[in-house]
Design a protein around this motif. Structure first.
Motif, PDB file in Angstrom:
ATOM      1  N   ASP A  71       0.853  -1.180   0.000  1.00 55.05           N
ATOM      2  CA  ASP A  71       0.000   0.000   0.000  1.00 55.05           C
ATOM      3  C   ASP A  71       0.899   1.244   0.000  1.00 55.05           C
ATOM      4  N   PRO A  72       0.566   2.273  -0.763  1.00 59.46           N
ATOM      5  CA  PRO A  72       1.383   3.491  -0.772  1.00 59.46           C
ATOM      6  C   PRO A  72       1.570   4.077   0.627  1.00 59.46           C
ATOM      7  N   GLU A  73       0.547   3.951   1.455  1.00 61.54           N
ATOM      8  CA  GLU A  73       0.633   4.493   2.820  1.00 61.54           C
ATOM      9  C   GLU A  73       1.674   3.739   3.652  1.00 61.54           C
ATOM     10  N   VAL A  74       1.754   2.415   3.460  1.00 57.39           N
ATOM     11  CA  VAL A  74       2.741   1.612   4.192  1.00 57.39           C
ATOM     12  C   VAL A  74       4.145   1.965   3.704  1.00 57.39           C
ATOM     13  N   ALA A  75       4.313   2.088   2.384  1.00 61.28           N
ATOM     14  CA  ALA A  75       5.612   2.465   1.832  1.00 61.28           C
ATOM     15  C   ALA A  75       6.025   3.853   2.328  1.00 61.28           C
ATOM     16  N   ALA A  76       5.062   4.772   2.395  1.00 57.44           N
ATOM     17  CA  ALA A  76       5.370   6.114   2.884  1.00 57.44           C
ATOM     18  C   ALA A  76       5.781   6.086   4.351  1.00 57.44           C
ATOM     19  N   ALA A  77       5.096   5.277   5.144  1.00 57.94           N
ATOM     20  CA  ALA A  77       5.437   5.164   6.564  1.00 57.94           C
ATOM     21  C   ALA A  77       6.855   4.633   6.731  1.00 57.94           C
ATOM     22  N   TRP A  78       7.221   3.640   5.913  1.00 55.39           N
ATOM     23  CA  TRP A  78       8.585   3.108   5.984  1.00 55.39           C
ATOM     24  C   TRP A  78       9.600   4.197   5.614  1.00 55.39           C
ATOM     25  N   GLY A  79       9.311   4.977   4.585  1.00 56.96           N
ATOM     26  CA  GLY A  79      10.215   6.045   4.193  1.00 56.96           C
ATOM     27  C   GLY A  79      10.394   7.086   5.288  1.00 56.96           C
ATOM     28  N   ILE A  80       9.328   7.410   5.990  1.00 56.66           N
ATOM     29  CA  ILE A  80       9.419   8.374   7.094  1.00 56.66           C
ATOM     30  C   ILE A  80      10.291   7.817   8.211  1.00 56.66           C
ATOM     31  N   MET A  81      10.153   6.520   8.481  1.00 59.69           N
ATOM     32  CA  MET A  81      11.002   5.891   9.507  1.00 59.69           C
ATOM     33  C   MET A  81      12.476   6.036   9.167  1.00 59.69           C
ATOM     34  N   LEU A  82      12.824   5.772   7.899  1.00 65.73           N
ATOM     35  CA  LEU A  82      14.222   5.864   7.491  1.00 65.73           C
ATOM     36  C   LEU A  82      14.729   7.296   7.588  1.00 65.73           C
ATOM     37  N   THR A  83      13.925   8.234   7.122  1.00 68.08           N
ATOM     38  CA  THR A  83      14.335   9.639   7.146  1.00 68.08           C
ATOM     39  C   THR A  83      14.549  10.141   8.567  1.00 68.08           C
ATOM     40  N   SER A  84      13.692   9.704   9.491  1.00 70.45           N
ATOM     41  CA  SER A  84      13.783  10.141  10.887  1.00 70.45           C
ATOM     42  C   SER A  84      14.738   9.279  11.702  1.00 70.45           C
ATOM     43  N   ARG A  85      15.349   8.261  11.068  1.00 71.87           N
ATOM     44  CA  ARG A  85      16.245   7.315  11.738  1.00 71.87           C
ATOM     45  C   ARG A  85      15.557   6.624  12.903  1.00 71.87           C
ATOM     46  N   GLY A  86      14.273   6.333  12.702  1.00 74.87           N
ATOM     47  CA  GLY A  86      13.526   5.575  13.691  1.00 74.87           C
ATOM     48  C   GLY A  86      12.960   6.390  14.830  1.00 74.87           C
ATOM     49  N   ARG A  87      13.194   7.683  14.818  1.00 76.19           N
ATOM     50  CA  ARG A  87      12.721   8.539  15.919  1.00 76.19           C
ATOM     51  C   ARG A  87      11.381   9.163  15.540  1.00 76.19           C
ATOM     52  N   VAL A  88      10.345   8.331  15.510  1.00 79.79           N
ATOM     53  CA  VAL A  88       9.014   8.779  15.137  1.00 79.79           C
ATOM     54  C   VAL A  88       7.987   7.948  15.889  1.00 79.79           C
ATOM     55  N   ARG A  89       6.912   8.557  16.315  1.00 86.03           N
ATOM     56  CA  ARG A  89       5.857   7.858  17.032  1.00 86.03           C
ATOM     57  C   ARG A  89       4.813   7.341  16.044  1.00 86.03           C
ATOM     58  N   VAL A  90       4.166   6.233  16.412  1.00 83.90           N
ATOM     59  CA  VAL A  90       3.178   5.617  15.531  1.00 83.90           C
ATOM     60  C   VAL A  90       2.017   6.573  15.268  1.00 83.90           C
ATOM     61  N   ASP A  91       1.602   7.321  16.273  1.00 87.20           N
ATOM     62  CA  ASP A  91       0.517   8.290  16.082  1.00 87.20           C
ATOM     63  C   ASP A  91       0.882   9.323  15.021  1.00 87.20           C
ATOM     64  N   SER A  92       2.124   9.785  15.062  1.00 86.99           N
ATOM     65  CA  SER A  92       2.580  10.766  14.074  1.00 86.99           C
ATOM     66  C   SER A  92       2.631  10.160  12.681  1.00 86.99           C
ATOM     67  N   LEU A  93       3.068   8.903  12.594  1.00 87.40           N
ATOM     68  CA  LEU A  93       3.094   8.203  11.311  1.00 87.40           C
ATOM     69  C   LEU A  93       1.691   8.112  10.720  1.00 87.40           C
ATOM     70  N   ALA A  94       0.738   7.729  11.560  1.00 89.01           N
ATOM     71  CA  ALA A  94      -0.644   7.588  11.105  1.00 89.01           C
ATOM     72  C   ALA A  94      -1.180   8.917  10.578  1.00 89.01           C
ATOM     73  N   ASP A  95      -0.884   9.990  11.289  1.00 93.15           N
ATOM     74  CA  ASP A  95      -1.330  11.314  10.841  1.00 93.15           C
ATOM     75  C   ASP A  95      -0.694  11.672   9.493  1.00 93.15           C
ATOM     76  N   GLU A  96       0.589  11.344   9.342  1.00 88.77           N
ATOM     77  CA  GLU A  96       1.313  11.685   8.107  1.00 88.77           C
ATOM     78  C   GLU A  96       0.698  10.999   6.892  1.00 88.77           C
ATOM     79  N   VAL A  97       0.304   9.723   7.043  1.00 88.68           N
ATOM     80  CA  VAL A  97      -0.200   8.969   5.885  1.00 88.68           C
ATOM     81  C   VAL A  97      -1.717   9.032   5.767  1.00 88.68           C
ATOM     82  N   GLY A  98      -2.394   9.641   6.761  1.00 87.56           N
ATOM     83  CA  GLY A  98      -3.837   9.823   6.679  1.00 87.56           C
ATOM     84  C   GLY A  98      -4.652   8.617   7.086  1.00 87.56           C
TER      85      GLY A  98
END
Length: 268
Positions: free
Chosen positions: A138-165
């Motif tokens: 799913d594009p949303e799952v791929a986007a969430a993975w990309g955000i994790m890499l960019t943030s070097r893992g320093r991201v909360r799941v709630d923030s990820l969910a908001d980012e991908v909608g």
């Protein structure tokens, strides 16, 4: 991808360090000299290592030396190339189990190649053929993975969910089913990888803990132990990490193939 060669007869035994990728090891030795031990399971030959596979040791015993091609795939690409990502997480299986008879044919072509550059080209072609007709994330799952890499893992799941909608619950379920890890576990793996490379670069554990977003040095120690079974000092000396800057350069300027010889070769 990177090529590794040990020309002299040798017994090699290296503890693998968890990495945020699905990894293929294609055995190019003459007599299936590549060996592995994954959580007590012994096997040999070409293998696929999923995300966070646990205690893995890679070795070899070859009278004529050892050669292998290592390919790292993001879980986004692993779904397309291997037809699986979630099914491989936490495991190490033979390449034949994943690719069937195509694994043997690919090995033969790579083994017969005249140079590492030719092997890299053949491997890219093989991956491309398998990727063309495979399902995607799913594009949303791929986007969430990309955000994790960019943030070097320093991201909360709630923030990820908001980012991908998506809702937190939906992201958790879809990410787990397609990547094979929960979003929280995946972020931990990415953060650990960043910390491990800082340790390998010689940074002090306390400094690494602060730079990587751990609460304190004890928190870093627990995470390193959970992913590797080692202490931060042990990870800092891990042979696998020591060659990463050579085999997997971060600068595009470093991607020019090195002269022929022993050791790692790499290709983008």
């Amino acid at each position: 991808m990177a090529g590794f060669r040990q020309r002299t007869p040798a017994h090699v035994d290296i503890s693998m360090v968890a990495h945020p990728s699905v990894t293929l090891f294609v055995d190019l030795s003459d007599e299936e000299s590549l060996l592995y031990d994954a959580d007590g399971r012994h096997d040999r030959g070409s293998t696929v290592m999923g995300l966070a596979p646990g205690d893995v040791r890679l070795g070899g015993r070859g009278a004529g030396g050892i050669e292998c091609l290592q390919i790292r795939l993001s879980p986004v690409l692993a779904v397309a190339v291997l037809g699986a990502s979630a099914d491989l997480s936490g495991t190490m299986v033979s390449l034949e189990d994943v690719w069937g008879r195509d694994a043997g044919r690919t090995e033969e072509r790579l083994r017969a190649a005249a140079s590492w550059d030719e092997r890299f080209t053949l491997a890219v072609d093989a991956l491309g053929r398998r990727m063309s007709a495979r399902p995607r994330l799913d594009p949303e799952v791929a986007a969430a993975w990309g955000i994790m890499l960019t943030s070097r893992g320093r991201v909360r799941v709630d923030s990820l969910a908001d980012e991908v909608g998506w809702s937190r619950k939906r992201l958790w379920a879809r990410f787990r089913s397609q990547i094979g890890l929960t979003p929280k576990h995946a972020a931990r793996l990415v953060r650990f990888d960043h910390a491990a490379h800082l340790l390998a670069a010689g940074d002090a554990a306390a400094q690494v803990a602060a730079a990587s977003g751990y609460v304190d040095q004890a928190h870093l120690h627990r995470e390193v132990k959970a992913f590797t079974g080692l202490t931060p000092t042990g990870v800092a000396a891990a042979p696998w990490l020591a060659i990463d800057d050579v085999a997997w350069p971060t600068s595009l300027a470093d991607l020019t193939p090195s002269p022929a010889g022993d050791g790692p070769r790499r290709a983008q």
